[in-house]
Design an enzyme around this catalytic site. Structure first.
Site, short mmCIF file in Angstrom:
data_model
loop_
_atom_site.label_atom_id
_atom_site.label_comp_id
_atom_site.label_asym_id
_atom_site.label_seq_id
_atom_site.Cartn_x
_atom_site.Cartn_y
_atom_site.Cartn_z
N HIS A 1 0.85 -1.19 0.00
CA HIS A 1 0.00 0.00 0.00
C HIS A 1 0.88 1.23 0.00
CE1 HIS A 1 -3.13 2.83 1.10
NE2 HIS A 1 -3.97 1.91 0.64
N ASP B 1 -8.01 -5.45 0.10
CA ASP B 1 -8.50 -6.19 -1.06
C ASP B 1 -8.12 -7.66 -1.02
OD1 ASP B 1 -9.79 -4.10 -2.23
OD2 ASP B 1 -7.94 -3.31 -3.07
N1 CMC Z 1 4.20 -7.35 -4.98
C1 CMC Z 1 5.55 -7.32 -5.14
N2 CMC Z 1 6.31 -6.23 -4.94
C2 CMC Z 1 5.68 -5.11 -4.55
C3 CMC Z 1 4.28 -5.06 -4.37
C4 CMC Z 1 3.54 -6.24 -4.58
N3 CMC Z 1 2.22 -6.25 -4.42
N4 CMC Z 1 3.91 -3.81 -4.00
C5 CMC Z 1 5.05 -3.09 -3.96
N5 CMC Z 1 6.12 -3.87 -4.30
C6 CMC Z 1 7.54 -3.46 -4.29
C7 CMC Z 1 7.84 -2.61 -5.51
O1 CMC Z 1 8.31 -3.41 -6.59
C8 CMC Z 1 8.90 -1.69 -4.98
O2 CMC Z 1 10.13 -2.39 -4.98
P1 CMC Z 1 11.52 -1.58 -5.21
O3 CMC Z 1 11.62 -0.61 -4.09
O4 CMC Z 1 12.54 -2.66 -5.18
O5 CMC Z 1 11.37 -0.92 -6.55
C9 CMC Z 1 8.51 -1.47 -3.51
O6 CMC Z 1 7.74 -2.63 -3.16
C10 CMC Z 1 7.67 -0.23 -3.29
O7 CMC Z 1 6.57 -0.26 -4.21
P2 CMC Z 1 6.00 0.99 -4.97
O8 CMC Z 1 5.38 0.55 -6.26
O9 CMC Z 1 7.04 2.07 -5.03
O10 CMC Z 1 4.90 1.45 -3.95
P3 CMC Z 1 3.65 2.33 -4.31
O11 CMC Z 1 3.33 3.04 -3.07
O12 CMC Z 1 3.90 3.15 -5.53
O13 CMC Z 1 2.55 1.24 -4.69
C11 CMC Z 1 0.66 -0.18 -4.61
C12 CMC Z 1 1.50 0.88 -3.85
C13 CMC Z 1 -0.60 -0.48 -3.78
C14 CMC Z 1 0.23 0.36 -5.97
C15 CMC Z 1 1.52 -1.46 -4.77
O14 CMC Z 1 1.88 -1.97 -3.50
C16 CMC Z 1 0.80 -2.54 -5.59
O15 CMC Z 1 0.86 -2.50 -6.82
N6 CMC Z 1 0.11 -3.52 -4.90
C17 CMC Z 1 -0.68 -4.49 -5.60
C18 CMC Z 1 -2.01 -3.87 -6.00
C19 CMC Z 1 -2.96 -3.73 -4.82
O16 CMC Z 1 -3.13 -4.63 -4.03
N7 CMC Z 1 -3.60 -2.54 -4.74
C20 CMC Z 1 -4.64 -2.27 -3.72
C21 CMC Z 1 -4.25 -1.17 -2.80
S1 CMC Z 1 -5.39 -1.11 -1.39
C22 CMC Z 1 -6.89 -0.60 -2.08
C23 CMC Z 1 -6.87 0.78 -2.57
O17 CMC Z 1 -6.50 1.70 -1.81
O18 CMC Z 1 -7.27 1.02 -3.72
#
Ligand code: CMC
Length: 430
Positions: free
Chosen positions: A307, A365
């Site tokens: 998240h 989720d």
């Molecule tokens: N699986 C594997 N690696 C992950 C994941 C995941 N689900 N989420 C983040 N990472 C890694 C990412 O690759 C990055 O690694 P590095 O630092 O080595 O590049 C690190 O963790 C930080 O991730 P980020 O993409 O910079 O974090 P963000 O804040 O931009 O993304 C997120 C947040 C929710 C989009 C992401 O965690 C994700 O894609 N999760 C899966 C989708 C999901 O479950 N979304 C629902 C969110 S809750 C409901 C809502 O609020 O809508």
């Protein structure tokens, strides 16, 4: 009185004092709103990871503690002691209602659940196989064409009427989108049902027989609505605020929010998560998927994990997990392969240093899809249900923005990296 605090920015031999605002909770905020006018520079923050875009008194998240407060009240207390329409009231008006105020509010919502009969024709223009989110974006946008008398954003009464209409009619619209997609007749709302029961009825009743959901299912549905009611300045809420900042009407703004919510990184994650669990299929394949999620060359991510704000357990996930157990017990589902995969995936991921180091925990989720599937919803309805729940948050944030006299149209700037000015070349010379 304490001296106003400032941060000092130095660019070359010039220094600029930037006011620091103290919130009631959360980190201090450096005010850069005059920076361009005084220093001629922009700040750059793609994804807004360090940017506060507005002042808000609605919802507060402490991502490190795993805390979510609506108007100061913790989400777990609201989920366990309150119910969705009371939380709607709290978000919209700022305080918990008295019994009389709550009754009046519930009456107003309940008596606005029907949609204009001509909207039925609008639905019929969609293909039967349309995703219910596609239908919802269109139909909610079309509400501005059906409810003209509540589109004047400068009239507080019309804003109020639009809010009640949206909260009341979104479940009807989501249920109609579902019924249309499966070729069943639309089910009209009933005023003797509570909000969650009414939604379940509109989705699962058929004219041929009576339908009365088990109270445990109604309670679980209400909790899903409550847990998704608002979540601070997330992507869809920011979309609603940005759309609203131009003076667009509330129905158009909420349609914009629904479009943004649809994406798999946001509200679409519940559908994507369940589809991922189904694709994994059996527990022996989990290590393969965990390895893929960790592989930087593979775009695959564990859906339902991670998240932007929570770097600890998502407090909504904890309550959702309890609800999942209740619903699965009621339905007698214990050996469901999806559930087994979910439990084992959660265990393995939480024990894996990759997820621990990056503070990736299951989010709301991860569990909501499991409950919704057990209730009989197809995966395509998961995100529409999120949209129904979040409508109150969008509307409350939109109302807060419109009532703010300092409001301006949202207009970010950019770090331009394209070509500088060049002369047009006639086609024969290219
Ligand atoms: N699986 C594997 N690696 C992950 C994941 C995941 N689900 N989420 C983040 N990472 C890694 C990412 O690759 C990055 O690694 P590095 O630092 O080595 O590049 C690190 O963790 C930080 O991730 P980020 O993409 O910079 O974090 P963000 O804040 O931009 O993304 C997120 C947040 C929710 C989009 C992401 O965690 C994700 O894609 N999760 C899966 C989708 C999901 O479950 N979304 C629902 C969110 S809750 C409901 C809502 O609020 O809508």
């Amino acid at each position: 009185m304490a001296e106003p605090r400032t941060a000092t920015l130095t660019i070359g031999n010039m220094t600029y004092d930037l006011p620091i605002h103290a919130p009631t909770a959360g980190p201090d905020v450096i005010d850069i709103s005059k920076l361009y006018a005084t220093a001629g520079v922009f700040t750059h923050d793609p994804g807004f990871t360090s940017t506060s875009a507005c002042e808000s008194a609605l919802t507060f998240i402490d991502g490190d503690k795993g805390e979510l407060l609506h108007r100061g009240y913790p989400i777990d207390q609201l989920a366990k002691k309150s119910h969705y329409l009371e939380v709607c009231y709290l978000l919209l008006y700022g305080e918990l209602p008295s019994a009389a105020l709550l009754e009046d509010f519930e009456h107003r919502v309940t008596h606005h659940t029907m949609v204009h009969e001509q909207m039925h024709n609008f639905f019929r223009g969609f293909r039967r196989d349309a995703h219910p989110m596609a239908t919802m974006v269109g139909v909610v946008g079309a509400m501005s064409a059906f409810y003209h008398d509540s589109t004047d954003i400068n009239d507080p009464w019309q804003r109020e009427v639009a809010s009640i209409r949206l909260i009341a009619k979104l479940p009807t619209i989501a249920a109609m989108a579902y019924k249309y997609s499966i070729g069943q007749p639309f089910v009209y709302p009933r005023n003797d049902c509570d909000y969650a029961t009414n939604f379940l009825r509109m989705c699962f009743a058929v004219p041929a027989e009576e339908y009365q959901p088990d109270p445990i299912l109604s309670r679980a549905m209400d909790r899903i609505f409550t847990l998704h009611a608002d979540h601070e300045q997330n992507a869809s809420t920011s979309t609603v605020r940005l759309a609203g900042s131009s003076g667009a009407n509330p129905f158009a703004c909420i349609a914009a929010g629904i479009a943004c919510l649809w994406g798999p990184a946001h509200g679409g994650a519940n559908q994507a998560c369940l589809e991922m669990l189904q694709e994994i299929g059996t527990v022996d394949r989990i290590p393969e998927y965990i390895a893929r999620a960790k592989d930087k060359n593979d775009p695959f991510r564990l859906m339902g994990f991670g998240h932007r704000v929570y770097k600890n357990f998502d407090p909504r996930a904890t309550v959702m997990k309890e609800s999942a157990d209740e619903v699965l017990d009621l339905m007698g589902i214990h050996n469901n392969p999806v559930l087994q995969v979910a439990k084992e995936l959660e265990r393995q991921a939480l024990n894996d240093p990759y997820f621990a180091d990056k503070k990736l925990f299951p989010n709301v989720d991860f569990y909501s899809g499991i409950i919704l599937e057990a209730m009989g919803f197809p995966t395509s309805m998961f995100t529409p249900i999120f949209a129904v729940s979040r409508t109150v948050g969008w509307i409350a944030q939109w109302k807060e923005m419109i009532a703010d006299p300092t409001g301006k149209i949202g207009r970010p700037r950019q770090l331009y990296t394209g070509p500088t000015q060049r002369d047009y070349v006639d086609i024969e010379n290219r």
